[in-house]
Design a protein around this motif. Structure first.
Motif, PDB file in Angstrom:
ATOM      1  N   SER A 397       1.034  -1.006   0.209  1.00  0.00           N
ATOM      2  CA  SER A 397      -0.072  -0.050  -0.201  1.00  0.00           C
ATOM      3  C   SER A 397       1.016   1.135   0.061  1.00  0.00           C
ATOM      4  O   SER A 397       1.161   2.022   1.043  1.00  0.00           O
ATOM      5  CB  SER A 397      -0.970   0.031   1.064  1.00  0.00           C
ATOM      6  N   SER A 400       0.433   4.500   2.161  1.00  0.00           N
ATOM      7  CA  SER A 400       0.320   4.400   3.371  1.00  0.00           C
ATOM      8  C   SER A 400       1.940   4.258   3.968  1.00  0.00           C
ATOM      9  O   SER A 400       2.888   3.888   2.954  1.00  0.00           O
ATOM     10  CB  SER A 400      -0.376   3.369   4.082  1.00  0.00           C
ATOM     11  N   GLN A 401       2.338   4.485   5.148  1.00  0.00           N
ATOM     12  CA  GLN A 401       3.790   4.254   5.729  1.00  0.00           C
ATOM     13  C   GLN A 401       3.991   2.817   6.085  1.00  0.00           C
ATOM     14  O   GLN A 401       3.088   2.002   6.354  1.00  0.00           O
ATOM     15  CB  GLN A 401       4.116   5.236   6.968  1.00  0.00           C
ATOM     16  N   ALA A 449       0.081   9.014  12.014  1.00  0.00           N
ATOM     17  CA  ALA A 449      -0.390   7.993  11.076  1.00  0.00           C
ATOM     18  C   ALA A 449      -1.169   7.081  12.175  1.00  0.00           C
ATOM     19  O   ALA A 449      -0.782   7.016  13.317  1.00  0.00           O
ATOM     20  CB  ALA A 449       0.756   7.168  10.545  1.00  0.00           C
ATOM     21  N   SER A 454      -4.191  -3.213   6.653  1.00  0.00           N
ATOM     22  CA  SER A 454      -4.561  -2.875   5.120  1.00  0.00           C
ATOM     23  C   SER A 454      -5.381  -3.938   4.367  1.00  0.00           C
ATOM     24  O   SER A 454      -6.236  -3.559   3.646  1.00  0.00           O
ATOM     25  CB  SER A 454      -3.276  -2.597   4.408  1.00  0.00           C
ATOM     26  N   VAL A 469      -0.050  -1.058   8.220  1.00  0.00           N
ATOM     27  CA  VAL A 469       0.546   0.169   7.542  1.00  0.00           C
ATOM     28  C   VAL A 469       0.268   1.172   8.724  1.00  0.00           C
ATOM     29  O   VAL A 469      -0.469   1.040   9.591  1.00  0.00           O
ATOM     30  CB  VAL A 469      -0.084   0.439   6.411  1.00  0.00           C
ATOM     31  N   ASP A 471      -1.450   4.673   8.432  1.00  0.00           N
ATOM     32  CA  ASP A 471      -2.138   5.286   7.563  1.00  0.00           C
ATOM     33  C   ASP A 471      -2.357   6.841   7.905  1.00  0.00           C
ATOM     34  O   ASP A 471      -3.089   7.234   9.062  1.00  0.00           O
ATOM     35  CB  ASP A 471      -3.960   4.821   7.657  1.00  0.00           C
ATOM     36  N   LYS A 472      -2.094   7.741   7.346  1.00  0.00           N
ATOM     37  CA  LYS A 472      -1.878   9.152   7.550  1.00  0.00           C
ATOM     38  C   LYS A 472      -3.212   9.967   7.320  1.00  0.00           C
ATOM     39  O   LYS A 472      -3.672  10.956   7.662  1.00  0.00           O
ATOM     40  CB  LYS A 472      -0.777  10.085   6.823  1.00  0.00           C
ATOM     41  N   TYR A 474      -6.295   8.560   7.640  1.00  0.00           N
ATOM     42  CA  TYR A 474      -7.100   7.729   8.422  1.00  0.00           C
ATOM     43  C   TYR A 474      -8.470   8.738   9.050  1.00  0.00           C
ATOM     44  O   TYR A 474      -8.059   9.780   9.723  1.00  0.00           O
ATOM     45  CB  TYR A 474      -6.703   7.103   9.672  1.00  0.00           C
TER      46      TYR A 474
END
Length: 722
Positions: A397, A400-401, A449, A454, A469, A471-472, A474
């Protein structure tokens, strides 16, 4: 007192011999020889699996419908002394001696038998003659598909019984005198029957809504009745609301209460439920979590389960394997330790909650609980790597980080391992993080994040485990970004070797954490409505358009060595007449409606109201039980049409009587029409008799006889060439 008493004391009893006759015949056609074949028939293989779990008190989820149907089948098993020990793995498997075949099939057969007299009573309550009612009951009596579905451990016949009972009871209430006490009992029975129907299958909801609509119209008429006092009016409205709305809701909840009370053992579907739900069942997670500390503290050793069960229930996990330096698409990674979500219990699922300001990895005395808003570090128990995320794209993904177990390679990637605890279901802003009960988001301090599942699977280098992940972007509440502590112990070991031994040992300290019934009900109902098994295309699945003209059939059972077989096939003559009757009714209704608009009244007002009510019940019953299937994304079968078919068949005598009385005015026309109706009934019987070997499975037919029964190319009738 004695002088006022007239002797002898007598009781007058009226018996409708026609009703008795069709009831007896119905029992004969549905109940005789139901233990044949002594083998698994079609969907008995599906219901049987749940029956065995019920007999063993093992929890399960059946997404096809509420639990009342399984409770009815389990009652048959209980009455027959069934222990649940039978492997329901294939259609045609011979039943062993411990399976009480007769008692398992007798409740659906009884329900199917009673549908015939209910059809008779429905016609009478709609104001039609007893001769018309007899015609309706004969058509239901000789309907092969309804007979087949009634004779096995299946639920459609029970559903149809409760749908008809609900409508008949409501019409009894509607037609009864206002001063009659019995009419309110009929209303209560109607509400209860609606609850039973919805409790069997969700499709029962549509007939229930139709009945509610009818009751609403009748209540609207009551509002306009000037002869009623205000008190009487309010009593009428409240009584209808209580009987038709409150009672079904309470009963529906009651089905789940009994269901959850009876099924208290851990079972194969546990992992679909939350940790709190699992912990309320005996065995399984309850055995593992019994004795855990309730409050998560600094130094606690925990496993973190994703609240989302899609695509699989899984736990936050890490292991001694790093992300590849470069992925197949050429993108680079941090080459730090992999963090995944693993769908199995494993020692590598354990993490230690650490206070960033202290070096200690054990719980202090007294323990310092972790609260909403606290900053923590998560240390992987077996590898001692901190949970970390940073501005590196996640492997599957890239928006995402990446989440990793931090390794310092001295390449200008500093540790970013601080996480803020956000308890989503908190009651106050200083709530303590609780085992199982608290749902927690872990928000990365540096990047904001959210630690999230994911749903993507990693390639072979990630052992096909699920990707986690940061998720920033979100937003809102997403189950995939929420976690709960499932297993938990207070860490006591200072050294890594001792800690590894501790992580492999069972948890301790007993805490009781029973979920309330409503919490369990809401979770189970939500799972039943949202969880869907992968629908595979079935050999006998069909489309709703194929049902009307019976272009399809289902082979329910085939004898392993002979031509004896049972098929779900309707009486094609009855189905044709039912379609014709529906078409004629719609034409009549529209013609009358247009002419009434022109102030031309062809029939008396009472007859018009009777025709409209019959249309609402019969045509409306057909529509609400048939049309919703066009919107459903599920594997459909011919038997799904049977509730709609029942109402459609009842439309036939409605149209016949109306044509006879109001359209055919001369005696000669009526006489000729009577002859046509008699010939039609004879053809219905002949069709029933012709296909009865495929309805009852006996007598066995030759290959030539079977080939002769294939009236349509689309019918799948199987035979062995000798």
């Amino acid at each position: 007192v004695m002088q006022g008493l007239k002797l002898p004391l007598t009781v007058k009893c009226e018996v409708d011999l026609l009703l008795v006759a069709v009831t007896v015949l119905s029992f004969l056609t549905r109940l005789s020889g139901i233990q044949f074949p002594k083998a698994v028939v079609f969907d008995e293989v599906y219901y049987g699996q749940f029956l065995s779990l019920y007999m063993k008190r093992v929890f399960f989820i059946d997404e096809s419908g509420p639990p009342f149907g399984h409770m009815i089948l389990a009652l048959g098993g209980y009455l027959g002394g069934f222990d649940g020990n039978f492997v329901w793995n294939r259609i045609g498997a011979e039943y062993t001696s411990n399976v009480p075949v007769w008692t398992l099939r007798v409740i659906p057969a009884l329900a199917g038998s009673l549908c015939v007299p209910l059809g008779y009573l429905l016609m009478v309550e709609l104001g039609f003659t007893h001769l018309t009612a007899l015609g309706a009951s004969v058509l239901l009596l000789l309907e092969n598909s309804l007979i087949v579905q009634s004779r096995f451990m299946l639920l459609e016949s029970v559903l149809i019984f409760f749908l008809l009972l609900a409508v008949v009871s409501y019409l009894r209430f509607y037609n009864a005198p206002n001063n009659s006490l019995c009419r309110w009992l009929w209303l209560i029975l109607s509400g209860a029957s609606c609850a039973f129907a919805v409790g069997l299958k969700y499709m029962g909801l549509f007939t229930y809504l139709l009945l509610l609509g009818l009751a609403a119209v009748h209540t609207w008429h009551v509002i306009g009745d000037k002869t009623l006092s205000n008190v009487s009016f309010y009593c009428y409205v409240v009584a209808r609301f209580l009987a038709l709305v409150v009672l079904p809701v309470v009963m529906y909840l009651g089905f789940f209460y009994v269901h959850l009370t009876l099924l208290y053992h851990s079972g194969p579907h546990d992992q679909m439920m939350s940790s709190a739900f699992q912990a309320s069942l005996e065995g399984g997670l309850a055995r593992i979590t019994q004795g855990q500390p309730l409050e998560v503290a600094f130094g606690s050793q925990v496993t973190l389960r994703s609240v989302s069960s899609k695509p699989l229930p899984c736990w936050l996990h890490s292991h001694k394997a790093n992300y590849p330096i470069r992925y197949e698409n050429g993108r680079g990674s941090s080459h730090q330790q992999q963090v995944t979500c693993y769908p199995f219990k494993d020692v590598n699922n354990w993490w230690i909650i650490k206070d960033p300001s202290k070096q200690s990895l054990v719980v202090s005395s007294p323990p310092r609980p972790v609260r909403h808003g606290d900053i923590i570090q998560l240390l992987h128990g077996m590898t001692s790597r901190f949970l970390n995320t940073h501005d590196v794209a996640a492997p599957m993904s890239p928006h995402s980080q990446e989440v990793s177990g931090y390794i310092d390679f001295n390449v200008s990637m500093p540790a970013q391992n601080l996480w803020r605890v956000d308890i989503t279901n908190r009651e106050s802003d200083r709530d303590v993080w609780k085992t199982i009960l608290s749902e927690v988001r872990l928000i990365h301090v540096n990047t904001s994040a959210v630690l999230k599942l994911s749903g993507a699977s990693l390639p072979d280098w990630g052992f096909r485990q699920l990707e986690v992940v940061g998720d920033k972007i979100y937003k809102g509440y997403q189950q995939s970004g929420v976690w709960n502590v499932e297993e938990h112990r207070y860490g006591r070991s200072h050294e890594q070797k001792e800690r590894e031994l501790e992580l492999n040992s069972p948890t301790h300290d007993d805490i009781n954490r029973n979920l309330t019934f409503m919490a369990k009900f809401i979770e189970l109902q939500w799972k039943m409505l949202t969880v869907r098994n992968e629908e595979a295309e079935h050999k006998y699945s069909s489309l709703p358009l194929e049902w009307i003209s019976m272009d399809t059939n289902i082979a329910y059972w085939l004898h392993p060595s002979s031509n004896a077989q049972i098929h779900l096939m309707g009486n094609i003559v009855t189905w044709t007449f039912a379609n014709l009757a529906l078409f004629v009714y719609v034409l009549l209704f529209l013609a009358y409606l247009l002419r009434r608009r022109r102030k031309i009244n062809d029939i008396p007002e009472a007859s018009w109201e009777q025709l409209v009510l019959a249309g609402v019940v019969c045509s409306g019953g057909w529509a609400v039980n048939y049309l919703p299937f066009f919107l459903m994304e599920k594997t459909l079968f011919l038997y799904h049409y049977l509730p709609a078919l029942t109402f459609q068949i009842l439309q036939i005598p409605v149209v016949v009587e109306h044509l006879y009385i109001y359209v055919l005015r001369s005696a000669s026309q009526q006489k000729a029409f009577g002859g046509v109706v008699l010939a039609a009934l004879c053809s219905v019987y002949l069709c029933y008799h012709t296909f009865s070997p495929l309805t009852y499975g006996q007598p066995e037919l030759t290959s030539e006889q079977l080939a002769a029964l294939r009236w349509r190319e689309s019918w799948d009738i199987l035979f062995r060439k000798r």
